[in-house]
Design a protein around this motif. Structure first.
Motif, short mmCIF file in Angstrom:
data_model
loop_
_atom_site.label_atom_id
_atom_site.label_comp_id
_atom_site.label_asym_id
_atom_site.label_seq_id
_atom_site.Cartn_x
_atom_site.Cartn_y
_atom_site.Cartn_z
N GLY A 4 -2.52 -0.22 7.38
CA GLY A 4 -3.69 0.07 6.55
C GLY A 4 -3.84 1.55 6.27
O GLY A 4 -4.10 1.95 5.12
N PHE A 5 -3.66 2.39 7.29
CA PHE A 5 -3.74 3.83 7.09
C PHE A 5 -2.60 4.33 6.20
O PHE A 5 -2.81 5.21 5.35
N ALA A 6 -1.41 3.76 6.39
CA ALA A 6 -0.28 4.15 5.55
C ALA A 6 -0.56 3.86 4.09
O ALA A 6 -0.23 4.66 3.20
N ALA A 7 -1.18 2.72 3.80
CA ALA A 7 -1.53 2.38 2.42
C ALA A 7 -2.62 3.31 1.88
O ALA A 7 -2.61 3.67 0.70
N SER A 8 -3.55 3.70 2.75
CA SER A 8 -4.67 4.54 2.31
C SER A 8 -4.23 5.95 1.93
O SER A 8 -4.89 6.60 1.11
N ILE A 9 -3.11 6.44 2.50
CA ILE A 9 -2.64 7.79 2.16
C ILE A 9 -1.58 7.74 1.07
O ILE A 9 -0.95 8.75 0.77
N GLY A 10 -1.37 6.56 0.49
CA GLY A 10 -0.51 6.46 -0.69
C GLY A 10 0.94 6.13 -0.43
O GLY A 10 1.76 6.23 -1.35
N LEU A 11 1.29 5.73 0.78
CA LEU A 11 2.68 5.36 1.04
C LEU A 11 3.00 4.01 0.38
O LEU A 11 2.18 3.09 0.38
N PRO A 12 4.19 3.87 -0.18
CA PRO A 12 4.58 2.60 -0.83
C PRO A 12 4.92 1.53 0.21
O PRO A 12 6.08 1.41 0.63
N ILE A 13 3.94 0.78 0.62
CA ILE A 13 4.11 -0.19 1.70
C ILE A 13 5.17 -1.23 1.35
O ILE A 13 6.03 -1.57 2.18
N ARG A 14 5.12 -1.74 0.13
CA ARG A 14 6.07 -2.77 -0.28
C ARG A 14 7.51 -2.23 -0.22
O ARG A 14 8.42 -2.91 0.28
N ALA A 15 7.71 -1.01 -0.71
CA ALA A 15 9.04 -0.43 -0.70
C ALA A 15 9.52 -0.16 0.72
O ALA A 15 10.69 -0.39 1.06
#
Length: 320
Positions: free
Chosen positions: A174-185
Motif C-alpha cells: 500500500g505504501f509503495a503504491a502511495s509513493i507512485g511505484l508501479p506495483i503491477r510492473a
C-alpha cells in the motif's frame, strides 16, 4: 591406467554436477525468499509444472535439445502460467489457492500430453525430455552449468538493482503504491525472476520437486533472522549447501541426485525449526520453562506476601 582415467573422469563429472547444483541452490534460495515472504510459496510449484509444455513445444518447433532453447520455452510457459494466475485473481473472485490448482493441473496435463505425442513420433532426438519431470542431475554438462550461472546471475543482478522497490512490494504494498511505484510492473518483474530461478533447475531437480528447492532454503533462513538482507544471504547459502551435500551423498551410493538435494534441504529446514534461536522449538521450550519458573516464583512471593499481611491483620485484631 584405465582405472586412473575412470576416476579422473568420475571426479570431473562430479565437479560439474556439484557446481551446477551449488549455483542452482544459490539462485533459487535467494529468490525463493520473496515467494516465502509474500506467502506465495505455491507459485513456484505452479511455474515449475507450467514450464513442462513450454519445453515440449520448444522441442517440437526446433527439434533440438539445446539447453538454452528448452529453458526459453520453459520460461515463456511458466511466465504465462504465472500471469494467468495473477489475472484470474485480479479479474475474478477466485482466490489464489483455487487459481494455483487450476493452472497447475491444466498446464502439467497439457505438458504430459505433448510429451506422450513426442515419444510416439519416433524422433530419436527426444530421448531425455522426460527427465524434466523428475530431474536428472547426473546428466548435467558444462554448457548446462554455464546456462544456470549466466541466467541465475542475471536474475540476482536484477534483484539487487530493484532491491528497495521489491522490499517495499513485499512488506508494504500500500505504501509503495502511495509513493507512485508501479506495483503491477514490479509484481510481473518479481514473477519473472522466480520463473528464471525455476526453469534453470528443471533438468537437475525436475518439475515435481523444483518448488521445494525454491521454498525450503528460504523457510530455513527465516527461522534464523528477521532481516531481509541476511535472510537472502542465508537462503542462498542453505540452497548451495543442499546442492553440494545432496550431490556428494548421492554419487557414491548411486541414488537420484535431485531428490537427495531436496531431502538435504528438508533436513536443514528441520534443524532450523528445532534449533534456531528465538524461533526454534528448543529455544521456545526453554523460554516457556523459564517463564513458568518465573511465574511460580512470582506467584509464591505474592502468596507469601498475602499470607504475611493476613497474619499481621490477625495479630492486630488480637491485640485490639
Amino acid at each position: 591406467m584405465e582405472h586412473f582415467y575412470f576416476l579422473t573422469r568420475f571426479d570431473y563429472t562430479l565437479m560439474i554436477v556439484t557446481s551446477g547444483a551449488a549455483l542452482l541452490g544459490t539462485v533459487s534460495g535467494a529468490l525463493g525468499t520473496y515467494a516465502v515472504l509474500r506467502r506465495q510459496s505455491l507459485l513456484g510449484d505452479v511455474i515449475s509444472h507450467a514450464a513442462l509444455p513450454g519445453i515440449a513445444i520448444a522441442f517440437l518447433l526446433t527439434g533440438s535439445k539445446t539447453p538454452l532453447l528448452l529453458v526459453l520455452g520453459a520460461a515463456i510457459a511458466g511466465w504465462l502460467g504465472a500471469l494467468i494466475i495473477l489475472s484470474i485473481v485480479r479479474l475474478t473472485r477466485i482466490k489464489y489457492d483455487s487459481a494455483f490448482g487450476l493452472v497447475l493441473s491444466t498446464f502439467f496435463g497439457f505438458g504430459m500430453v505433448l510429451l506422450s505425442l513426442i515419444q510416439r513420433s519416433g524422433n530419436a532426438n527426444q530421448a531425455g525430455l522426460d527427465d524434466f519431470i523428475f530431474g536428472q542431475a547426473a546428466t548435467i554438462l558444462k554448457r548446462d552449468v554455464l546456462t544456470i550461472g549466466i541466467l541465475g546471475g542475471i536474475a540476482l543482478i536484477i534483484m539487487l538493482i530493484f532491491w528497495k522497490e521489491l522490499k517495499l512490494l513485499i512488506f508494504d504494498e500500500g505504501f509503495a503504491a502511495s509513493i507512485g511505484l508501479p506495483i503491477r510492473a514490479l509484481d510481473i518483474l518479481l514473477t519473472s525472476l522466480l520463473v528464471i530461478a525455476i526453469v534453470i533447475g528443471l533438468q537437475a531437480v525436475g518439475a515435481v520437486l523444483m518448488s521445494a528447492m525454491l521454498v525450503a532454503p528460504a523457510v530455513a533462513a527465516r527461522q534464523w533472522t528477521d532481516r531481509l538482507n541476511l535472510m537472502v544471504i542465508l537462503a542462498a547459502c542453505f540452497g548451495a549447501f543442499a546442492g553440494v551435500s545432496g550431490t556428494i551423498i548421492s554419487s557414491p551410493i548411486r541414488i537420484p541426485t535431485g531428490p537427495t538435494i531436496i531431502l538435504c534441504a528438508t533436513v536443514m529446514v528441520g534443524i532450523s525449526i528445532a534449533f534456531a534461536p528465538n524461533r526454534g522449538l528448543l529455544w521456545n521450550s526453554i523460554k516457556q520453562r523459564r517463564n513458568r519458573r518465573s511465574l511460580k516464583i512470582a506467584t509464591g512471593s505474592l502468596i507469601g506476601a498475602t499470607a504475611a499481611k493476613n497474619r499481621m491483620k490477625e495479630n492486630d485484631t488480637r491485640r485490639s
